[in-house]
Design an enzyme around this catalytic site. Structure first.
Site, PDB file in Angstrom:
ATOM      1  N   ASP A  20       0.835  -1.206   0.000  1.00  0.00           N
ATOM      2  CA  ASP A  20       0.000   0.000   0.000  1.00  0.00           C
ATOM      3  C   ASP A  20       0.873   1.261   0.000  1.00  0.00           C
ATOM      4  O   ASP A  20       1.976   1.261   0.538  1.00  0.00           O
ATOM      5  CB  ASP A  20      -0.897  -0.036   1.252  1.00  0.00           C
ATOM      6  CG  ASP A  20      -2.048   0.943   1.137  1.00  0.00           C
ATOM      7  OD1 ASP A  20      -2.276   1.499   0.039  1.00  0.00           O
ATOM      8  OD2 ASP A  20      -2.725   1.157   2.163  1.00  0.00           O
ATOM      9  N   ASN A  69     -10.392  -3.198  -6.622  1.00  0.00           N
ATOM     10  CA  ASN A  69      -9.571  -2.294  -7.436  1.00  0.00           C
ATOM     11  C   ASN A  69     -10.169  -1.995  -8.815  1.00  0.00           C
ATOM     12  O   ASN A  69      -9.766  -1.037  -9.472  1.00  0.00           O
ATOM     13  CB  ASN A  69      -8.140  -2.840  -7.606  1.00  0.00           C
ATOM     14  CG  ASN A  69      -7.283  -2.702  -6.367  1.00  0.00           C
ATOM     15  OD1 ASN A  69      -6.359  -3.469  -6.138  1.00  0.00           O
ATOM     16  ND2 ASN A  69      -7.585  -1.719  -5.522  1.00  0.00           N
TER      17      ASN A  69
HETATM   18  C1  FPP Z   1      -1.625   0.185  -3.446  1.00  0.00           C
HETATM   19  O1  FPP Z   1      -1.252   1.520  -3.583  1.00  0.00           O
HETATM   20  C2  FPP Z   1      -1.098  -0.675  -4.476  1.00  0.00           C
HETATM   21  C3  FPP Z   1      -1.845  -1.338  -5.422  1.00  0.00           C
HETATM   22  C4  FPP Z   1      -3.302  -1.244  -5.506  1.00  0.00           C
HETATM   23  C5  FPP Z   1      -1.269  -2.213  -6.428  1.00  0.00           C
HETATM   24  C6  FPP Z   1       0.011  -2.901  -6.146  1.00  0.00           C
HETATM   25  C7  FPP Z   1       0.711  -3.072  -7.441  1.00  0.00           C
HETATM   26  C8  FPP Z   1       2.027  -2.990  -7.671  1.00  0.00           C
HETATM   27  C9  FPP Z   1       3.033  -2.818  -6.606  1.00  0.00           C
HETATM   28  C10 FPP Z   1       2.561  -3.015  -9.060  1.00  0.00           C
HETATM   29  C11 FPP Z   1       2.794  -4.263  -9.785  1.00  0.00           C
HETATM   30  C12 FPP Z   1       2.596  -5.556  -9.116  1.00  0.00           C
HETATM   31  C13 FPP Z   1       3.309  -6.670  -9.394  1.00  0.00           C
HETATM   32  C14 FPP Z   1       3.011  -7.950  -8.707  1.00  0.00           C
HETATM   33  C15 FPP Z   1       4.409  -6.644 -10.353  1.00  0.00           C
HETATM   34  P1  FPP Z   1      -2.365   2.640  -3.689  1.00  0.00           P
HETATM   35  O2  FPP Z   1      -2.515   3.009  -5.110  1.00  0.00           O
HETATM   36  O3  FPP Z   1      -3.628   2.170  -3.030  1.00  0.00           O
HETATM   37  O4  FPP Z   1      -1.710   3.783  -2.848  1.00  0.00           O
HETATM   38  P2  FPP Z   1      -2.434   4.965  -2.064  1.00  0.00           P
HETATM   39  O5  FPP Z   1      -3.325   4.336  -1.027  1.00  0.00           O
HETATM   40  O6  FPP Z   1      -1.284   5.717  -1.463  1.00  0.00           O
HETATM   41  O7  FPP Z   1      -3.188   5.761  -3.090  1.00  0.00           O
END
Ligand code: FPP
Length: 241
Positions: A20, A69
């Site tokens: 996250d 998501n």
């Molecule tokens: C949360 O950050 C992250 C995600 C929803 C996606 C995780 C994906 C990756 C790390 C990229 C690729 C994955 C792989 C397995 C190669 P957020 O967008 O919710 O952050 P925020 O809460 O700060 O907005």
């Protein structure tokens, strides 16, 4: 950051991470959310490498895309799947050489043909690997998994192969999406949040939960060691004394 000391003889067998903070990292760096996710993919590489290097971690589960998501903008959803494809394209050979098995935990229905082809390529190429499992939670929801498992059991009852009274926790666990995973020992969430966000609701029952302030794109081996050290400092009683 120095590497925190951990006891390599008492490692968690299964670690799961709610990755996250990509968006907040991007904001902090005055860049786009897409760049934040791109930076997050670099952390994925670092953490897979660090876990593999520790040798006795049997499974690493990463929450890459939840069923919730899909509510993000179409552009962001596309970015996330494009990154996943890119990660697989760049890393799969090395993952395979490292004897890592890749599994997909989630509903395959709903994934694009490209995403499906990508994960199926990972699963088939690495199916016989034994050093560690990299379990990618994609199109995954914990409640959905419980419902799908209950449905599978109901079908067995309907077919007359099982009686409702005979259903046990072990039977339920053996019908989850990836039943061969070891018990979840350590669940890490980055960026300071304290929620499970519909992640591994069944498996998290006795897991140690470690919330870390670090945003996911900044997460590296020392942060993993910090979480393992916190896990090792806890006394696990599993409801006993
Ligand atoms: C949360 O950050 C992250 C995600 C929803 C996606 C995780 C994906 C990756 C790390 C990229 C690729 C994955 C792989 C397995 C190669 P957020 O967008 O919710 O952050 P925020 O809460 O700060 O907005």
């Amino acid at each position: 950051m120095p590497l925190p000391t951990i006891d390599k003889n008492h490692l968690p067998r299964h670690i799961a991470i709610i990755m996250d903070g990509n968006g907040r990292w991007a904001k902090q760096h005055g860049t786009t959310r897409a760049e934040g996710h791109e930076a997050g993919a670099k952390s994925v590489r670092a953490v897979v490498e660090a876990c593999r290097e520790l040798q006795n971690i049997e499974a690493l589960t990463l929450y890459a895309f939840s069923t919730e998501n899909w509510r993000r903008s179409q552009g962001e959803v596309e970015t996330l799947f494009r990154l996943l494809s890119k990660y697989i394209h760049l890393e799969l050979d090395e993952i395979h050489q490292e004897n890592i098995r890749v599994t997909l935990m989630g509903r395959k229905e709903g994934l694009s043909e490209q995403a499906l082809a990508d994960v199926e390529r990972c699963e088939s190429l690495t199916a016989n690997n034994t050093a560690m499992t990299l379990n990618l939670a994609i199109n995954y929801g914990g409640r959905g998994e419980i419902v799908d498992t209950a449905r599978a059991l109901c079908r067995e009852v309907e077919a007359g192969r099982l009686k409702a009274e005979e259903v046990t926790e072990e039977m339920f666990a053996s019908r989850l999406y990836i039943p061969q995973l070891p018990e979840l020992d350590l669940l890490i969430r980055t960026s300071g949040e304290m929620r499970l966000s519909n992640f591994m609701l069944w498996q998290a029952s006795y897991a140690e939960f470690v919330s870390m302030q670090t945003y996911w794109p900044d997460f590296r081996k020392p942060h993993l060691y910090e979480a393992i050290a916190a896990y090792q400092a806890r006394s696990r009683r599993f409801g006993g004394r």
